[in-house]
Design a protein around this motif. Structure first.
Motif, PDB file in Angstrom:
ATOM      1  N   GLY A 158       0.775  -1.231   0.000  1.00 24.67           N
ATOM      2  CA  GLY A 158       0.000   0.000   0.000  1.00 24.67           C
ATOM      3  C   GLY A 158       0.803   1.276   0.000  1.00 24.67           C
ATOM      4  N   CYS A 159       2.001   1.258  -0.555  1.00 23.97           N
ATOM      5  CA  CYS A 159       2.842   2.461  -0.545  1.00 23.97           C
ATOM      6  C   CYS A 159       2.336   3.533  -1.517  1.00 23.97           C
ATOM      7  N   GLY A 160       1.631   3.138  -2.583  1.00 28.09           N
ATOM      8  CA  GLY A 160       1.072   4.096  -3.530  1.00 28.09           C
ATOM      9  C   GLY A 160       2.029   4.608  -4.593  1.00 28.09           C
ATOM     10  N   ILE A 161       3.243   4.101  -4.633  1.00 27.14           N
ATOM     11  CA  ILE A 161       4.230   4.572  -5.611  1.00 27.14           C
ATOM     12  C   ILE A 161       3.749   4.300  -7.031  1.00 27.14           C
ATOM     13  N   CYS A 162       3.218   3.109  -7.279  1.00 28.01           N
ATOM     14  CA  CYS A 162       2.747   2.762  -8.625  1.00 28.01           C
ATOM     15  C   CYS A 162       1.618   3.693  -9.063  1.00 28.01           C
ATOM     16  N   VAL A 163       0.718   4.005  -8.141  1.00 28.12           N
ATOM     17  CA  VAL A 163      -0.402   4.894  -8.444  1.00 28.12           C
ATOM     18  C   VAL A 163       0.113   6.283  -8.809  1.00 28.12           C
ATOM     19  N   ALA A 164       1.084   6.763  -8.076  1.00 30.96           N
ATOM     20  CA  ALA A 164       1.634   8.098  -8.312  1.00 30.96           C
ATOM     21  C   ALA A 164       2.329   8.209  -9.658  1.00 30.96           C
ATOM     22  N   PHE A 165       2.969   7.144 -10.119  1.00 33.16           N
ATOM     23  CA  PHE A 165       3.716   7.198 -11.366  1.00 33.16           C
ATOM     24  C   PHE A 165       2.914   6.804 -12.604  1.00 33.16           C
ATOM     25  N   CYS A 166       1.711   6.279 -12.442  1.00 31.61           N
ATOM     26  CA  CYS A 166       0.911   5.850 -13.593  1.00 31.61           C
ATOM     27  C   CYS A 166       0.445   7.073 -14.387  1.00 31.61           C
ATOM     28  N   PRO A 167       0.917   7.214 -15.640  1.00 36.50           N
ATOM     29  CA  PRO A 167       0.583   8.415 -16.413  1.00 36.50           C
ATOM     30  C   PRO A 167      -0.860   8.460 -16.903  1.00 36.50           C
ATOM     31  N   THR A 168      -1.539   7.322 -16.930  1.00 37.60           N
ATOM     32  CA  THR A 168      -2.910   7.295 -17.439  1.00 37.60           C
ATOM     33  C   THR A 168      -3.944   7.003 -16.351  1.00 37.60           C
ATOM     34  N   LYS A 169      -3.530   7.005 -15.094  1.00 38.35           N
ATOM     35  CA  LYS A 169      -4.422   6.823 -13.945  1.00 38.35           C
ATOM     36  C   LYS A 169      -5.194   5.506 -14.018  1.00 38.35           C
ATOM     37  N   VAL A 170      -4.505   4.455 -14.423  1.00 39.72           N
ATOM     38  CA  VAL A 170      -5.079   3.117 -14.466  1.00 39.72           C
ATOM     39  C   VAL A 170      -5.219   2.557 -13.063  1.00 39.72           C
ATOM     40  N   LEU A 171      -4.308   2.929 -12.185  1.00 42.30           N
ATOM     41  CA  LEU A 171      -4.243   2.373 -10.840  1.00 42.30           C
ATOM     42  C   LEU A 171      -4.807   3.342  -9.809  1.00 42.30           C
ATOM     43  N   ILE A 172      -5.460   2.775  -8.804  1.00 38.21           N
ATOM     44  CA  ILE A 172      -5.956   3.571  -7.675  1.00 38.21           C
ATOM     45  C   ILE A 172      -5.667   2.805  -6.388  1.00 38.21           C
ATOM     46  N   MET A 173      -5.735   3.502  -5.271  1.00 39.55           N
ATOM     47  CA  MET A 173      -5.661   2.861  -3.965  1.00 39.55           C
ATOM     48  C   MET A 173      -7.096   2.632  -3.507  1.00 39.55           C
ATOM     49  N   ASP A 174      -7.403   1.411  -3.075  1.00 33.98           N
ATOM     50  CA  ASP A 174      -8.769   1.105  -2.655  1.00 33.98           C
ATOM     51  C   ASP A 174      -8.947   1.379  -1.160  1.00 33.98           C
ATOM     52  N   THR A 175     -10.099   1.004  -0.645  1.00 31.62           N
ATOM     53  CA  THR A 175     -10.399   1.286   0.761  1.00 31.62           C
ATOM     54  C   THR A 175      -9.546   0.478   1.731  1.00 31.62           C
ATOM     55  N   ASP A 176      -8.897  -0.582   1.239  1.00 31.79           N
ATOM     56  CA  ASP A 176      -7.966  -1.367   2.059  1.00 31.79           C
ATOM     57  C   ASP A 176      -6.539  -0.845   1.941  1.00 31.79           C
ATOM     58  N   TYR A 177      -6.362   0.303   1.264  1.00 31.64           N
ATOM     59  CA  TYR A 177      -5.049   0.897   1.017  1.00 31.64           C
ATOM     60  C   TYR A 177      -4.138  -0.059   0.245  1.00 31.64           C
ATOM     61  N   LYS A 178      -4.733  -0.718  -0.741  1.00 29.78           N
ATOM     62  CA  LYS A 178      -4.002  -1.596  -1.650  1.00 29.78           C
ATOM     63  C   LYS A 178      -4.221  -1.084  -3.066  1.00 29.78           C
ATOM     64  N   CYS A 179      -3.261  -1.342  -3.930  1.00 31.96           N
ATOM     65  CA  CYS A 179      -3.378  -0.957  -5.327  1.00 31.96           C
ATOM     66  C   CYS A 179      -4.469  -1.794  -5.998  1.00 31.96           C
ATOM     67  N   THR A 180      -5.232  -1.148  -6.862  1.00 26.13           N
ATOM     68  CA  THR A 180      -6.274  -1.800  -7.641  1.00 26.13           C
ATOM     69  C   THR A 180      -6.213  -1.280  -9.068  1.00 26.13           C
TER      70      THR A 180
END
Length: 69
Positions: A16-38
């Motif tokens: 749940g660090c969110g690094i992948c979400v922050a770097f995704c240029p097309t906003k494919v990834l989000i953090m869900d309510t469990d603070y995990k990448c989705t």
């Protein structure tokens, strides 16, 4: 042989660090309510690999797509 790639997410490895979400240029990834990448919008994925390069836990990666038979 297909040169297509597909995005794979191993949620059990995600811390749940969110690094992948922050770097995704097309906003494919989000953090869900469990603070995990989705993966929220797979159709927008350009398969750039930035998420794979930055994930410290190898929880997300691109792999060769398997041909449906």
């Amino acid at each position: 042989m297909s040169d297509q790639k597909q995005l794979v997410l191993k949620r059990e490895w995600c811390k749940g660090c969110g690094i992948c979400v922050a770097f995704c240029p097309t906003k494919v990834l989000i953090m869900d309510t469990d603070y995990k990448c989705t993966i929220a919008n797979i159709d927008a994925c350009i398969k750039c690999g930035l998420c794979e390069l930055r994930c410290p836990d190898y929880a997300i990666y691109l792999k060769e797509a398997q041909d449906e038979q």
